[in-house]
Every structure is written in C-alpha cells, then in structure tokens.
Design a protein around this motif. Structure first.
Motif, PDB file in Angstrom:
ATOM      1  N   THR A  70       0.819  -1.212   0.000  1.00  0.00           N
ATOM      2  CA  THR A  70       0.000   0.000   0.000  1.00  0.00           C
ATOM      3  C   THR A  70       0.850   1.258   0.000  1.00  0.00           C
ATOM      4  N   LYS A  74       0.669   4.863  -2.291  1.00  0.00           N
ATOM      5  CA  LYS A  74       0.385   6.153  -1.672  1.00  0.00           C
ATOM      6  C   LYS A  74       1.521   7.173  -1.866  1.00  0.00           C
ATOM      7  N   ASN A 195       0.151   9.348  -4.584  1.00  0.00           N
ATOM      8  CA  ASN A 195      -1.304   9.484  -4.663  1.00  0.00           C
ATOM      9  C   ASN A 195      -1.831   9.467  -3.229  1.00  0.00           C
ATOM     10  N   TYR A 196      -1.990  10.656  -2.671  1.00  0.00           N
ATOM     11  CA  TYR A 196      -2.339  10.746  -1.261  1.00  0.00           C
ATOM     12  C   TYR A 196      -3.821  10.440  -0.999  1.00  0.00           C
ATOM     13  N   ASP A 197      -4.557  10.154  -2.071  1.00  0.00           N
ATOM     14  CA  ASP A 197      -5.935   9.699  -1.878  1.00  0.00           C
ATOM     15  C   ASP A 197      -5.992   8.243  -1.397  1.00  0.00           C
ATOM     16  N   VAL A 198      -4.897   7.531  -1.608  1.00  0.00           N
ATOM     17  CA  VAL A 198      -4.830   6.143  -1.124  1.00  0.00           C
ATOM     18  C   VAL A 198      -4.823   6.144   0.399  1.00  0.00           C
ATOM     19  N   ARG A 199      -5.655   5.338   0.982  1.00  0.00           N
ATOM     20  CA  ARG A 199      -5.777   5.264   2.443  1.00  0.00           C
ATOM     21  C   ARG A 199      -5.105   3.979   2.939  1.00  0.00           C
ATOM     22  N   MET A 200      -4.062   4.163   3.740  1.00  0.00           N
ATOM     23  CA  MET A 200      -3.344   2.998   4.264  1.00  0.00           C
ATOM     24  C   MET A 200      -4.263   2.108   5.098  1.00  0.00           C
ATOM     25  N   ARG A 201      -5.203   2.747   5.808  1.00  0.00           N
ATOM     26  CA  ARG A 201      -6.065   1.959   6.696  1.00  0.00           C
ATOM     27  C   ARG A 201      -7.044   1.074   5.930  1.00  0.00           C
ATOM     28  N   GLU A 202      -7.232   1.335   4.630  1.00  0.00           N
ATOM     29  CA  GLU A 202      -8.148   0.522   3.839  1.00  0.00           C
ATOM     30  C   GLU A 202      -7.464  -0.704   3.235  1.00  0.00           C
ATOM     31  N   SER A 203      -6.142  -0.790   3.406  1.00  0.00           N
ATOM     32  CA  SER A 203      -5.421  -1.901   2.788  1.00  0.00           C
ATOM     33  C   SER A 203      -5.865  -3.243   3.362  1.00  0.00           C
TER      34      SER A 203
END
Length: 395
Positions: A70, A74, A195-203
């Motif tokens: 992830t 990000k 791509n800061y729209d990627v959410r680490m917590r959603e991985s």
C-alpha cells in the motif's frame, strides 16, 4: 507522474537495477548458510538457534510485503524504496557486529522488512513501465536472476567466511545495498508519483477481499505450501549435509548450487511447455510428481538415511518446483486484474508466512531427528497436492 508504458521489453540499466533489487532476499538468505557453524561457534550457540535467524527473516518478509504493497501506491515508488534500502543497509551492518545470537535473530527480522522494499516495488515498477506482454519477458529475466542468486550466493558466502569471518558476509551484503541505493538515486526513474488519496487503513479490507476469493486461495496456498518445502530445505540443509554427512562449507555450497540449477532448468522447460499446454494442465501433472518425490525422500530418510538417498529425491523435488510454483502463481493472479498489486502482495506474504512455519517445523523436529528437513519437505509436498485437490470448485 505516470511513466510511459512500453510494449517492448528493453533489457537496459533500469531492468538490471530492478533485478538486483529482487535479488536481495535470496542473497540475504543463501549467502550466510555455509557459515551456520561458524556463527554458532562464535556465539556459543547451537545450530538450531542459528536456524531461528532464518525463520525470523521469513516472518520479516511476510510482514514487510504487506506494508510496502500500500505504501508504494500512496507515496510513489522511490520514496518507500529509499526507506527500505536504508533499513536494509543499517541492519546488515548491525548483523556484522551483533553481540549475541538473540540480537542477530531480531536484526534478521528487521533486515527482511528492509529487503521487502526491493521485492515489492521492483514488481510494481515493471507493471508501470511495460504492457502485460512485455512485462512477462521482464519478469522472466527477474526470475532468472533470483534463480542464479542461490547458486552464486553460497559459493561467495563460503569463501568469504573462510577468508574473513562470517561477519564479512553481512558487510558485503550491506555494500551491495549501498550500491543499489546509489543506483536507485541516480539511475532509476520514478515510474509513479504519490497518490495521497490512497488510504493505508483501507489496505486490510482490500487484502481480506482478495483472501476470500476461493480460486486465489486455492492456487496461492498450493504454491505457498509447495514452496515452503524449498525453505525447509534452505533451513535444514546445512545441518544435514555439513553436520550429519560431513561436507565442508565449500562443498556444501557447490551442492546447493547444483540443486539451484535444477529449479532454473525446469523453470525454462516450463516456459517451453506453456507454448503448448495451459498452466493448469502443467500443474495437474507436476504437483503429483512433486508430492511423490517428497514423500519418497521422507521414506528413504527414515529407512536408509544415506547421502544419495536424500540428495537424489531432494534434487527432483527442487527441480519440480520450477514447474509447480510459476503455474500456481499464474492461477492465483489470473482473476485479479483489478487488484493485481494487492493480490501480489498478499500471495507473497502468504508464501513467506507458510515458509516461516515450515522453517519453525525444521527447528522443532531437529530436536528429535537429524533428518527434520526431509520430514518437513515430505509434509509440504503431500499437503500441497491435497490442498489443490480438496479446494477445487465443483464443476
């Protein structure tokens, strides 16, 4: 930024750097195998305790791949790669000056977390730069490098340890890491920006959805369990061939290289077979062969227990992995087009998690038998074919 996708595989400096990055894991695993006894003597430890440093490395590879999967989406490709390379270099240097075996085990875990950056991000960068058809050729080259590394690494490790001490092996690994850091900084292009729209917590949610796919799980577990037999061999072979059969570290490294030639050769045969047969058909034939030779080695170890009774079926097992593992991987990723990156991270982590348990199995069985490696490989071969058969979806 997005890198311009090419439909032609160009084997230039960029691809060479990516190949070196993917070689971190086999170099870090295989180079110090001939020095197991020297490390044990240095710390006043048993060889089983030194084996735990290898087990820790496998678990580090399991956790690290999930982290970078992830992070590289990000923050872009190169920033996480810098982070992982610095961890790898620092921990490699620290391994050379570890004061005791416990510290070495902990440092090996952290070293693996750093090594994961090269493995995961190199694959991602290939996907960024090439179309699927061209990337297949590039991945073949990367796999070839990963196959050659186990041949050369023990050879270099044996002679480095003999001439300069086992600590010099980790200094050499750190130097390779530093060289790659410079190459990444000045010669490797960024292929995907942040791509800061990627959410680490959603991985975790994405990874769980991949794991719930029955086809993915069937092929990933089949390949992972089969490959775990390879890591049982890596963990247990120094004890079997050096301690039990009395090979010198130098002769052991040549034997290790011979077995690596088997998997390289059969992986090339697999490429030719794929021109005529589907990956699933090849797997349907090669998996029972793998299980048969692994159980044969298990049986011969328990009954005859001499050098050739172990080596011949062992060579056949490792060679057959060149047919089993690539096709199992292809089956796992075949239906994951929209989440191929996450699926790649999950299957990689799953493989090393199983490898970690197989390595632990060798350690524990080694308390009761000199041939713990054979028992574990036999179990892995049998379990892989049962997994493949029992998890098949009804027609």
């Amino acid at each position: 930024m997005q890198y311009t996708v090419s439909d032609t595989a160009k084997f230039d400096l960029t691809v060479v750097i990516l190949a070196l990055l993917t070689a971190f894991a086999p170099l870090s695993i295989d180079m110090y195998l001939p020095a197991f006894n020297a490390i044990a003597e240095s710390f006043g430890a048993k060889s089983d305790q030194v084996q735990l440093s290898l087990t820790a490395f496998f678990f580090g590879l399991f956790i690290g791949q999930l982290l970078y999967g992830t992070a590289t989406d990000k923050f872009g490709r190169k920033q996480p790669l810098y982070f992982g390379l610095v961890i790898y270099i620092v921990t490699s240097l620290a391994c050379a000056w570890a004061p005791n075996i416990t510290t070495l085990i902990i440092l090996r875990f952290l070293q693996a977390v750093g090594a994961c950056a090269g493995i995961v991000i190199a694959r991602a960068m290939v996907r960024d730069m090439y179309t699927p058809q061209a990337s297949a050729r590039v991945f073949s080259f990367l796999i070839l490098v990963m196959g050659v590394a186990p041949i050369l690494a023990p050879l270099f490790g044996a002679y480095i340890a003999k001439g300069f001490g086992w600590q010099a092996i980790f200094l050499m690994i750190a130097a390779i890491g530093f060289f790659c850091l410079l190459a990444v900084r000045y010669k490797l292009p960024e292929t995907r920006g942040a791509n800061y729209d990627v959410r680490m917590r959603e991985s975790a949610t994405t990874y769980w959805s991949v794991l719930k796919d029955p086809t993915f799980l069937r092929f990933s577990l089949t390949g992972g369990i089969a490959q775990a037999g390879l890591f049982a061999y890596i963990t247990g072979s120094p004890k079997v061939f050096i301690d039990v059969f009395g090979l010198t570290p130098e002769h052991y490294s040549w034997l290790f290289g011979l077995n690596a030639c088997g998997i390289i050769g059969f992986s090339q045969v697999n490429g030719w077979l794929l021109k005529h047969y589907s990956a699933r058909k090849i797997l349907n034939v090669s998996l029972p062969i793998l299980a048969t030779v692994s159980v044969l080695m298990w049986t011969l170890a328990a009954t005859i227990g001499n050098f050739w009774a172990i080596l011949i079926p062992l060579f056949m097992f490792i060679a057959t992995l060149g047919l089993v593992f690539p096709n199992a991987m292809a089956g796992a990723l075949a239906e994951q087009a929209e989440r191929a990156g996450s699926a790649s991270a999950v299957t990689g982590s799953l493989q090393f998690l199983i490898a970690g348990f197989a390595s632990m199995g060798v350690n524990q069985l080694g308390l009761y038998s000199d041939f713990a490696m054979s028992w574990t490989i036999g179990s892995c071969g049998l379990a892989s074919v049962l997994c493949y058969a029992l998890m098949r979806k009804p027609e």
